[in-house]
Design a protein around this motif. Sequence first.
Motif, mmCIF file in Angstrom:
data_model
loop_
_atom_site.group_PDB
_atom_site.id
_atom_site.type_symbol
_atom_site.label_atom_id
_atom_site.label_comp_id
_atom_site.label_asym_id
_atom_site.label_seq_id
_atom_site.Cartn_x
_atom_site.Cartn_y
_atom_site.Cartn_z
ATOM 1 N N HIS A 228 -11.242 2.341 7.501
ATOM 2 C CA HIS A 228 -10.749 2.708 8.833
ATOM 3 C C HIS A 228 -9.535 1.859 9.230
ATOM 4 O O HIS A 228 -8.634 2.340 9.925
ATOM 5 N N SER A 229 -9.500 0.609 8.775
ATOM 6 C CA SER A 229 -8.412 -0.312 9.146
ATOM 7 C C SER A 229 -7.353 -0.453 8.056
ATOM 8 O O SER A 229 -6.486 -1.326 8.137
ATOM 9 N N TRP A 230 -7.429 0.392 7.052
ATOM 10 C CA TRP A 230 -6.562 0.286 5.886
ATOM 11 C C TRP A 230 -5.092 0.583 6.187
ATOM 12 O O TRP A 230 -4.183 -0.032 5.632
ATOM 13 N N GLY A 231 -4.823 1.527 7.059
ATOM 14 C CA GLY A 231 -3.489 2.100 7.200
ATOM 15 C C GLY A 231 -2.410 1.154 7.662
ATOM 16 O O GLY A 231 -1.233 1.340 7.318
ATOM 17 N N TYR A 232 -2.746 0.136 8.442
ATOM 18 C CA TYR A 232 -1.710 -0.739 9.001
ATOM 19 C C TYR A 232 -0.883 -1.403 7.908
ATOM 20 O O TYR A 232 0.353 -1.366 7.930
ATOM 21 N N PHE A 233 -1.541 -2.025 6.937
ATOM 22 C CA PHE A 233 -0.837 -2.702 5.843
ATOM 23 C C PHE A 233 -0.006 -1.714 5.047
ATOM 24 O O PHE A 233 1.184 -1.929 4.790
ATOM 25 N N GLU A 234 -0.629 -0.622 4.649
ATOM 26 C CA GLU A 234 0.042 0.364 3.811
ATOM 27 C C GLU A 234 1.255 0.964 4.514
ATOM 28 O O GLU A 234 2.344 1.075 3.924
ATOM 29 N N ASN A 235 1.100 1.330 5.779
ATOM 30 C CA ASN A 235 2.209 1.935 6.523
ATOM 31 C C ASN A 235 3.343 0.953 6.757
ATOM 32 O O ASN A 235 4.525 1.323 6.704
ATOM 33 N N ALA A 236 2.985 -0.308 7.024
ATOM 34 C CA ALA A 236 4.016 -1.323 7.228
ATOM 35 C C ALA A 236 4.869 -1.496 5.975
ATOM 36 O O ALA A 236 6.099 -1.596 6.040
ATOM 37 N N TRP A 237 4.233 -1.501 4.820
ATOM 38 C CA TRP A 237 4.979 -1.658 3.569
ATOM 39 C C TRP A 237 5.787 -0.418 3.214
ATOM 40 O O TRP A 237 6.921 -0.527 2.732
#
Length: 366
Positions: A228-237
């Motif tokens: 559920h909290s995965w997207g922040y890191f991936e989207n930032a990169w």
Amino acid sequence: MSDQIPLKERYEASMVLSGVGDALGYNHGNWEFEADGEAIHRQVKERGGLAKLNVKDFPVSDDTVMHLATADALIEVGKKAKSTLPDLCRELVKKYIECMRDMSGRAAGLTCMSSVALLERRTDGDYKIPFNRGGGGCGAAMRAMCIGLRFPKPEQEHHLIAASVESGRLTHHHPTGYLGAVAAALFTAYAVMGTLPVEAWGHGLMEVLEKTKQYIRESGHCVDQNLHSWGYFENAWMTYLTQRGILDGKSKACFPECYGVKEREEFYRLIAFRNCGGASGHDAPMIAYDALLSAGDSWEKLANHGFFHGGDSDSTAAIAAAWWGAIYGFRGVPELNHKRLEYRDKLIKAAQQLLQLSSKPFNEEE
């Protein structure tokens, strides 16, 4: 250039220069907690510039102490006839508990300290901690570069992922936190192997993130909360790599025509969480990568971009310098910057032992 420098030197430089970056970026806490990067650059200039900074006057911070603890755990487990992931995790817990005795004046992170204290209080032998919505800091990333030295080869990638995730979520059980450890370790492996151009590393990370997500699913530990909290890191990169024009893994990095201290400060705050550049798991390796892309083989340029900035400067410096050293060794680094580093001998010895272990088999399960 890396193929012209002995692998032993590059291993040693990766560990030692990581400590150098940490020590210089920290400066007794004066530069790590200085929000104004321009002020830091003025102070460096007043001291005669980078080449005049004698590292004996700059103790390392918690970053290097915990990086050494991670390396020591990898080495200790590597001595066994059969190395396993659970063994490594238990040894990491032991080493992290021990290293907390060496934090006076080193500004240990609150998340690291509280998580290690939790692990120390446990009596059930379990090393898994609960998911932490506030565990997205850079404390997992700044101590993970040595994992890439232990598992540098493509066929060891699944071990690198497992060790990075589990070492990271011993204290930072949030994907923004432990994925920073994956990036720090992976890019160290890329650097020491020398088979990928630096501009392609980000593309490689995006591919590894998918494999890491599968590892999380298979691990069975707080899976739904992590995904559920995965997207922040991936989207930032993805956003960062798109900005630099290197999401495809083939193009050359594009920087603004004017990218001086002021412009970098603005950019680092823009990509940061709550405007503190380098304090989170996503942007500590990101700022380090930005510095490496821009600096090429220039130690001074790496320092100007990755060590001396507002925010968590010692963590970005520790990461960037580890990668740079794994590529370029000690070439072009003034002796004053590294010869009298605190814990230099320990870092050299750890590097040599990690090099010996890099060809040894490892098992994820008991």
